[in-house]
Design a protein around this motif. Structure first.
Motif, PDB file in Angstrom:
ATOM      1  N   PHE A 104       0.823  -1.210   0.000  1.00  0.00           N
ATOM      2  CA  PHE A 104       0.000   0.000   0.000  1.00  0.00           C
ATOM      3  C   PHE A 104       0.858   1.262   0.000  1.00  0.00           C
ATOM      4  O   PHE A 104       0.429   2.299  -0.517  1.00  0.00           O
ATOM      5  N   THR A 105       2.052   1.170   0.547  1.00  0.00           N
ATOM      6  CA  THR A 105       2.974   2.307   0.468  1.00  0.00           C
ATOM      7  C   THR A 105       3.325   2.611  -0.980  1.00  0.00           C
ATOM      8  O   THR A 105       3.389   3.771  -1.397  1.00  0.00           O
ATOM      9  N   PHE A 108       0.324   4.387  -2.572  1.00  0.00           N
ATOM     10  CA  PHE A 108       0.240   5.803  -2.206  1.00  0.00           C
ATOM     11  C   PHE A 108       1.392   6.604  -2.803  1.00  0.00           C
ATOM     12  O   PHE A 108       1.246   7.798  -3.064  1.00  0.00           O
ATOM     13  N   ILE A 111      -0.055   7.497  -6.045  1.00  0.00           N
ATOM     14  CA  ILE A 111      -1.155   8.457  -5.951  1.00  0.00           C
ATOM     15  C   ILE A 111      -0.670   9.839  -5.518  1.00  0.00           C
ATOM     16  O   ILE A 111      -1.059  10.861  -6.095  1.00  0.00           O
ATOM     17  N   MET A 112       0.188   9.886  -4.493  1.00  0.00           N
ATOM     18  CA  MET A 112       0.560  11.154  -3.871  1.00  0.00           C
ATOM     19  C   MET A 112       1.852  11.746  -4.410  1.00  0.00           C
ATOM     20  O   MET A 112       2.046  12.962  -4.362  1.00  0.00           O
ATOM     21  N   VAL A 159      -3.432   0.011   4.998  1.00  0.00           N
ATOM     22  CA  VAL A 159      -3.682   1.156   4.111  1.00  0.00           C
ATOM     23  C   VAL A 159      -3.235   2.442   4.792  1.00  0.00           C
ATOM     24  O   VAL A 159      -2.577   3.306   4.185  1.00  0.00           O
ATOM     25  N   ASN A 160      -3.569   2.574   6.082  1.00  0.00           N
ATOM     26  CA  ASN A 160      -3.161   3.767   6.830  1.00  0.00           C
ATOM     27  C   ASN A 160      -1.650   3.843   6.982  1.00  0.00           C
ATOM     28  O   ASN A 160      -1.063   4.928   6.896  1.00  0.00           O
ATOM     29  N   GLY A 162       0.479   2.734   4.838  1.00  0.00           N
ATOM     30  CA  GLY A 162       0.972   3.156   3.534  1.00  0.00           C
ATOM     31  C   GLY A 162       0.845   4.647   3.329  1.00  0.00           C
ATOM     32  O   GLY A 162       1.768   5.310   2.830  1.00  0.00           O
ATOM     33  N   PHE A 163      -0.309   5.203   3.728  1.00  0.00           N
ATOM     34  CA  PHE A 163      -0.508   6.653   3.625  1.00  0.00           C
ATOM     35  C   PHE A 163       0.473   7.395   4.519  1.00  0.00           C
ATOM     36  O   PHE A 163       1.108   8.369   4.096  1.00  0.00           O
ATOM     37  N   THR A 166       4.047   7.517   3.227  1.00  0.00           N
ATOM     38  CA  THR A 166       4.197   8.439   2.102  1.00  0.00           C
ATOM     39  C   THR A 166       4.123   9.885   2.575  1.00  0.00           C
ATOM     40  O   THR A 166       4.914  10.739   2.137  1.00  0.00           O
ATOM     41  N   TYR A 167       3.201  10.178   3.473  1.00  0.00           N
ATOM     42  CA  TYR A 167       3.078  11.535   4.017  1.00  0.00           C
ATOM     43  C   TYR A 167       4.349  11.927   4.762  1.00  0.00           C
ATOM     44  O   TYR A 167       4.812  13.074   4.653  1.00  0.00           O
TER      45      TYR A 167
END
Length: 299
Positions: A104-105, A108, A111-112, A159-160, A162-163, A166-167
């Motif tokens: 998931f990282t 993201f 995506i990001m 999922v969290n 991964g977000f 990335t953040y």
């Protein structure tokens, strides 16, 4: 990797492997939110004291937003989801869902950050989902709506993760890693406080020494000491080597749960774990396309 860091890596896998078993002990007694609040609070204190010993500056006002978002994405939400899933699924299932975080990282990152999402990583994503399906379908636990919900909660935690990863890359580059760890844990504890308070009367009346000890170990050892080990590995060996701990956690979690909670280790569990770990290895670039296939595709 040096011998000392290899020992640290194995120790980290053993520590993080226990966290799922400990949540299985604490969550039924204290509830998911109070369990997570206790873990985040004690973890924050442990990391803060270590960071202050190292002379780390936090710049609380300047970094408050970053600490809050990372705290929610990397601690408050995923820890709560895992603590809830601990009520319904075995430790091995949770540890396997945790192994999806690197996949998931990568998603993201696409995506990001606009990073290239190769066919290998797309295949890893699909294989990871297939591994989860195999684990649930032929694992030792009957497939019920609550079991499915527990698995989805564990996937939601990844999922969290991964977000948050990335953040962190986007907005916490200039913040010392230990400051980010401690600050985000404090922010997570504050965010969890109103959700944890309603569980306090029940915890006072029905709390057990084993559940309380589980929360203490979750906070000080599985969060505080584990973060210190993890960041040491990142600083000395690099993130790509440090993250290989992901491959060891399902095995250590399964063994701990088998030894102390009598949770079975079945062929279904082993098969599902292996498929998910192969997918994770593909996502991290540990497993790559054979050279002959690369040549064939380039023609």
């Amino acid at each position: 990797m040096s011998t000392s860091n290899l020992i640290r890596l194995l120790l980290l896998a053993l520590i993080w492997g226990t966290s799922f078993m400990l949540m299985r002990i604490a969550s039924p007694v204290f509830g998911p939110f109070l369990t997570t609040f206790g873990r985040a609070s004690l973890g924050a204190l442990a990391i803060y004291l270590f960071a202050r010993h190292r002379g780390i500056e936090f710049h609380w006002k300047k970094n408050a937003k970053t600490y809050l978002i990372i705290g929610l994405g990397n601690t408050a939400i995923p820890f709560s989801l895992f603590a809830w899933s601990a009520l319904h699924i075995p430790s091995a299932y949770m540890a396997t869902m945790n192994s999806l975080a690197p996949i998931f990282t990568a998603v993201f990152g696409f995506i990001m950050l606009g990073e290239r999402l190769s066919w290998l990583r797309i295949g890893a994503f699909i294989m990871g989902l297939f591994g989860v399906a195999v684990l649930v379908g032929i694992g030792p636990v009957a497939v019920t709506p609550l079991v499915i919900a527990g698995v989805l909660a564990g996937m939601g935690a990844s999922v969290n993760y991964g977000f948050a990863a990335t953040y962190t890359r986007m907005y916490a580059k200039e913040i010392p890693s230990l400051a980010t760890a401690a600050g985000s844990q404090f922010a997570a504890a504050l965010a969890l406080l109103p959700f944890a308070l309603p569980s306090v009367p029940h915890a006072i009346e029905y709390g057990t020494s084993s559940a309380l000890l589980s929360v203490v170990i979750l906070g000080i050892v599985c969060t505080g000491i584990a973060y210190a080990l993890f960041f040491h590995l990142i600083s000395t060996e690099g993130a790509s080597k440090a993250v290989t701990v992901t491959f060891l956690i399902p095995a250590t979690a399964s063994v701990w749960a088998w030894l102390l909670l009598d949770e079975p280790i079945t062929p279904g569990i082993i098969t599902g774990i292996l498929i998910v770990l192969m997918a994770t290895a593909m996502s991290l670039g540990v497993l790559k396309k054979p050279a002959f296939l690369n040549r064939a595709l380039s023609r």
